[in-house]
Design an enzyme around this catalytic site. Structure first.
Site, PDB file in Angstrom:
ATOM      1  N   LYS A   1      11.949   3.638 -16.399  1.00  0.00           N
ATOM      2  CA  LYS A   1      11.207   2.414 -16.089  1.00  0.00           C
ATOM      3  C   LYS A   1      11.541   1.383 -17.172  1.00  0.00           C
ATOM      4  O   LYS A   1      11.576   1.703 -18.353  1.00  0.00           O
ATOM      5  CB  LYS A   1       9.705   2.720 -16.063  1.00  0.00           C
ATOM      6  CG  LYS A   1       8.870   1.718 -15.266  1.00  0.00           C
ATOM      7  CD  LYS A   1       7.534   2.322 -14.836  1.00  0.00           C
ATOM      8  CE  LYS A   1       6.627   1.321 -14.159  1.00  0.00           C
ATOM      9  NZ  LYS A   1       5.401   1.937 -13.616  1.00  0.00           N
TER      10      LYS A   1
ATOM     11  N   GLU B   4      -1.901  11.447  11.884  1.00  0.00           N
ATOM     12  CA  GLU B   4      -2.148  10.125  12.442  1.00  0.00           C
ATOM     13  C   GLU B   4      -1.499   9.020  11.627  1.00  0.00           C
ATOM     14  O   GLU B   4      -1.168   7.956  12.162  1.00  0.00           O
ATOM     15  CB  GLU B   4      -3.663   9.881  12.546  1.00  0.00           C
ATOM     16  CG  GLU B   4      -4.383  10.797  13.539  1.00  0.00           C
ATOM     17  CD  GLU B   4      -4.653  12.205  13.021  1.00  0.00           C
ATOM     18  OE1 GLU B   4      -4.467  12.443  11.805  1.00  0.00           O
ATOM     19  OE2 GLU B   4      -5.041  13.069  13.829  1.00  0.00           O
TER      20      GLU B   4
ATOM     21  N   GLY C 228       5.515   7.868  -7.942  1.00  0.00           N
ATOM     22  CA  GLY C 228       4.064   8.005  -7.901  1.00  0.00           C
ATOM     23  C   GLY C 228       3.530   8.094  -6.485  1.00  0.00           C
ATOM     24  O   GLY C 228       2.590   8.840  -6.204  1.00  0.00           O
TER      25      GLY C 228
ATOM     26  N   SER D 109       0.893  -1.157   0.000  1.00  0.00           N
ATOM     27  CA  SER D 109       0.000   0.000   0.000  1.00  0.00           C
ATOM     28  C   SER D 109       0.928   1.202   0.000  1.00  0.00           C
ATOM     29  O   SER D 109       1.665   1.436   0.969  1.00  0.00           O
ATOM     30  CB  SER D 109      -0.900  -0.012   1.235  1.00  0.00           C
ATOM     31  OG  SER D 109      -1.774   1.086   1.157  1.00  0.00           O
TER      32      SER D 109
END
Lengths: 620, 620
Positions: free
Chosen positions: A243, A366, A152, A121
């Site tokens: 890439k 947080e 990104g 993630s």
């Protein structure tokens, strides 16, 4: 450039090429994965693992090893290839990539001993890196922390939370590298190859910033050397890359994200092209440098004194939380606390007062609070990050990944439910139990008073794995004596008799509504059983089933939480196999501002509603 | 400075003083709230509402009104005071602050017609502002969007997601103002009054940046005028302020966050001090300037053509989602789509191809994607933000606030569950149903095939309020004809007979596991009922109860989701009042990489496990 560095470049070039070859082999064999993103990072990985980082490949447990976090987790094959090159795993193991029986998953997880936190993630790795770097300071280790990010993922706000926190804590042992390959999953990135724009952002956030050609090993080594010399701030190396570098079919081309080379001619041609890039005279083989290991006392946790409360004294569970973590911190130096600028409301300031060196202020951020806690936990600390429970929802993706990581973090959320009163719904956690219970390895605790809060926090600290404790804003009376014991997975029966017509199950502030209902009903000669369900996950199903049997099969739950996923669902799931159902009293609409008492009554979870539920027809 | 501006300053000074007076009166009467944070923003609010913004106080529905978002939602009293000053509410109404019967809640919500999105969870307002500003472009309105932020909340990463997106979309109609009062809740902010550090960050992110003294009305008006002249980028005004300004007891002092002045001498003295600050010769009263209203065609949505699929054709629900939103977009120009750089996986690229002007690329920044969608929805658009369902967890606090706002957003999450296969747990949503079901006003849909996906998206678009649709990665066969109807709150019975021994309830990919189990059991002369539970919230409790009655009380749920808060809990809650319980098949541990088929079987949700559940002893 020192001669020693120059002499290593040919060998590193060959390592980079071999990392590309193995990334292609692994992903082609698996039939899925991200070879193009591995290729852009090959020189960076070679430089880090075979020139820069100090670690013992035979000893992943060495706490002075330099640390590496692959924030761009979809580049997993190039990490596994680096391990193969370093002799950590056998080279042919990489061909088990993404198979059910292999720990070499599509994205790295801590099932693998060299992985501190699960990634995949995006935007989380630098947050973990902040915690890992804070830990080096905590244990007085000279280890450095390296985080490889994709370009990104720097669109994720969490990256900038980490940027701010690392700078404000002057984490000069933290070095990020952004693989700026300019291509996202579905289109070019926002900033593409505008290296100056990247440099401006990181400099503005207080980082030492270097722009390099990410395929120029000399430049990478030089940037890493600069980073090592910088004091008082972290370094971000901005590596301009291509890439798919090294394979003409992919190089710099869109449409190849997450796409593998087909077995046969397509893959063979790419591999041949890469083989041809190996140079012949690359000098002696490179092995990782050993870390400077330090001797440390294995300080044993001391005994924790019993909590000091008088029965009936009123104290909020959030306040008992603050007292407890300060007390636990005195007994065990692994315990640390993190705050998001609410320490005077959660009472974590009590920990800060006693252990300022182990208290980390994250300000109103947080995500990095949880991410840094994960990093600290990965390196041996026992972190207690806390804020309003409502704002833990801000970090739910981090909590999800902490569960995947099996991270040893102890989350605490205060100000649960409508009982906070006037501040209104934005400050009320009414879905936190659903969030936390959904994670199958999360322990979920919800004490109603001070003694159980303190004892359950002791249990949380010694339990291995993620724990969540929900605390409340209102003061509640102490119910238990100092010697009472509480265990994860337990509950307390507070009222019982042979004539009980129903079992009322409360948790947190609703325990006291249930006790009030008991008193009211007793005057009408109706007896009920009252349970303090302080552990929602795991849950004491046996006792709940027994109580159901003994009270006419009538179970009534009452909770300061929305209906979906809370106490009622937890009890219902626990007793379902025995044919018992649950009557749920819960908050069923978006609440509004008001006094705590008004709201608890208005939203249907006060004693009056419990009495009505008990005395309503037993048949549905 | 133009004469006109200079002449307004005395009147604006008095308005600022009156906003302070009313903020103190309201919070002192309520006994809770944040007067000190209102005081730092008083001049900014006076300048915005009585010199800068163009709006019609009598017509909150005017779509050309300038918009204001109070991102620092705890400053609500100063907003309510500005409304009182503008004649939007009666001045004495502010004394009902935070009462259960009043809409003037502790933090603003859209129960109030001038509020676009609920605030109070910090760091969200600028994200909404991005969406509101995008909407101005969509409807070709000249309205401007103003967002007032606190300084502490700029630690939230979401603010930087908004910064990046606003700059990349060149939103020159968006103007932020940061009230830099240097004091957080529990301690001074990270950057305190380092105005240059703030300016560096915002400039680096591509914003036009002005630093002003936030109590100097001339400077504020000048900065707002500059912002109005800037083209091609948004403006951030950095206002250096003093928390508690105007009241000597609070001014610049810590320990006063969220603390009110006590009724009696303390409040009276503060009010007297403020009264003395009123100047006598303040010129004619100021009234807000009217907006330039434009005539618009109220384009009616056209009829939507039926979906075009052949029975048995296999197509992933994520792909049907892309097709459907493109089709809906053709029929209704209010429909917009937002992506977080996964449009080729979620198929939202089909919308982009057909409606590029209504497709907003947010890059990998889920929080601003949801926040911008909330802003767009508040101004009349019907937004479909989509990404992998797992990554919606990144924006859960935004989703929570969208529920509080009753926001008309249509969330879609793809790649649900272990059936995505090899990418592993970081990419698998296994808690999204728990997240979404917990919100009591969230519609939760989970179709299993293409026709129902398309029809339910039509229903979602015309339903008022937040909707979530979960889609899957694997291709599944079309089950329904083009004329089949689907409604929110419905389900489909796919197999039934008089001898059914159990009802098996699937959703998404498990519907097909249930159908396979049906075939297997049929060969053994065991009949089961099979339900496609495409609407989890609301849920068709009546039909579920009827099926339970008709199939021996045996309900078996099977879901590609963790146990807590998913399909099983939804069904259990629906049938509990009738005494029925549910046997749940769900994912019960953190999964790993593997093929979809392997994982669906390994984690206990394949046809084989359904057969075993049906044929196991009926007694627990």
């Amino acid at each position: 450039m020192p001669v020693e560095t120059a002499s290593r470049v040919p060998a590193l070039m060959n390592i980079a090429t071999r990392l590309r070859i193995d990334s292609v082999r692994a992903t082609t064999e698996a039939g899925s994965g991200h070879p193009s993103t591995c290729c852009s990072a090959a020189e960076i990985m070679a430089a880090l693992f075979f020139a820069e980082m100090r670690y013992d490949p035979l000893d992943p447990g060495n706490e002075d090893n330099d640390r590496f976090v692959l924030s761009k987790g979809h580049g997993a094959p190039v990490l596994y290839a680096a391990w193969a090159e370093a002799g950590i795993i056998a080279r042919e193991d990489i061909l088990s990539l993404r198979r059910l029986e292999s720990d070499l998953e599509g994205h790295p997880t801590p099932r693998l001993p060299w992985v501190d936190v699960a990634t995949g993630s995006l935007g989380q790795g630098l947050c973990a890196g902040v915690g890992i770097a804070l830990n080096a300071r905590r244990i007085a280790s000279g280890y450095r922390t390296y985080v490889l990010l994709g370009d990104g993922e720097t669109a994720e706000g969490s990256v900038w939370e980490a940027a701010e926190m690392a700078a404000s804590h002057k984490l000069d042992s933290l070095c990020g590298i952004i693989d700026v390959n300019a291509l996202g999953q579905s289109q070019p990135t926002q900033l593409q190859h505008d290296m100056q724009a990247y440099a401006n952002r990181w400099s503005a956030f207080g980082w030492y910033t270097v722009v390099v050609d990410g395929h120029d090993l000399t430049a990478i080594l030089d940037a890493l050397a600069q980073a090592r010399r910088v004091t008082d701030r972290p370094t971000m190396i901005l590596a301009r890359t291509i890439k798919g570098k090294g394979i003409s079919l992919l190089e710099g081309k869109g449409g190849w994200h997450g796409k593998t080379l087909k077995k046969g001619a397509e893959a063979d041609q790419a591999l041949a092209e890469l083989q041809a890039q190996l140079v012949t005279d690359d000098g002696p083989p490179l092995t990782p440098r050993a870390p400077e290991r330090r001797q440390r006392d294995g300080a044993r946790p001391a005994a924790v004194a019993a909590p000091q409360y008088a029965l009936g004294e009123t104290i909020a569970t959030r306040e008992a939380f603050g007292t407890a973590i300060a007390r636990l911190g005195a007994a065990d130096e692994r315990i640390v606390a993190l705050d998001a600028d609410v320490k005077n409301s959660t009472f974590s300031e009590r920990f800060q007062q006693q252990h300022p060196e182990r208290f980390y202020q994250c300000f109103i951020a947080e995500q990095v609070m949880i991410g840094a806690a994960m990093g600290l936990a990965a390196r041996g600390a026992i972190p207690f990050p806390s804020t309003f429970a409502a704002f833990l929802s801000r970090a739910y993706d981090f909590i999800r990944m902490a569960a995947i990581s099996g991270s040893n973090i102890k989350l605490a959320g205060s100000h649960a439910g409508v009982s906070i009163g006037e501040d209104g719904p934005s400050q009320m956690a009414l879905e936190d139990l659903a969030m936390m219970r959904a994670q199958p390895n999360m322990t979920v605790l919800y004490p109603c008073e001070a003694v159980s809060t303190e004892r359950l926090l002791e249990a949380a600290a010694s339990h291995r794995g993620p724990v969540y404790m929900r605390t409340s804003r209102p003061k509640t009376p102490v119910l238990y004596g100092p010697g009472e014991t509480f265990e994860i997975g337990g509950l307390k029966i507070l009222r019982q008799g042979n004539q009980d017509v129903a079992t009322v199950i409360g948790a947190g502030i609703t325990v006291f509504e249930a006790l009030k209902a008991y008193d009211t009903l007793q005057k009408r000669d109706i007896a009920i059983r009252v349970i303090d369900l302080y552990s929602l996950q795991p849950i004491d199903a046996d006792t709940l089933v027994r109580c159901a049997r003994e009270t006419g099969g009538r179970l009534i739950t009452v909770e300061d939480h929305y209906e979906g996923g809370g106490v009622g669902d937890a009890v219902a799931a626990a007793v379902a196999a025995h044919g018992f159902t649950v009557h749920r009293l819960a908050v069923r609409e978006i609440p509004r501002s008001g006094t705590p008492e008004e709201l608890v009554d208005h939203y249907g979870i006060s004693a009056r509603h419990i009495v009505a539920a008990v005395t309503s027809s037993r048949e549905p």
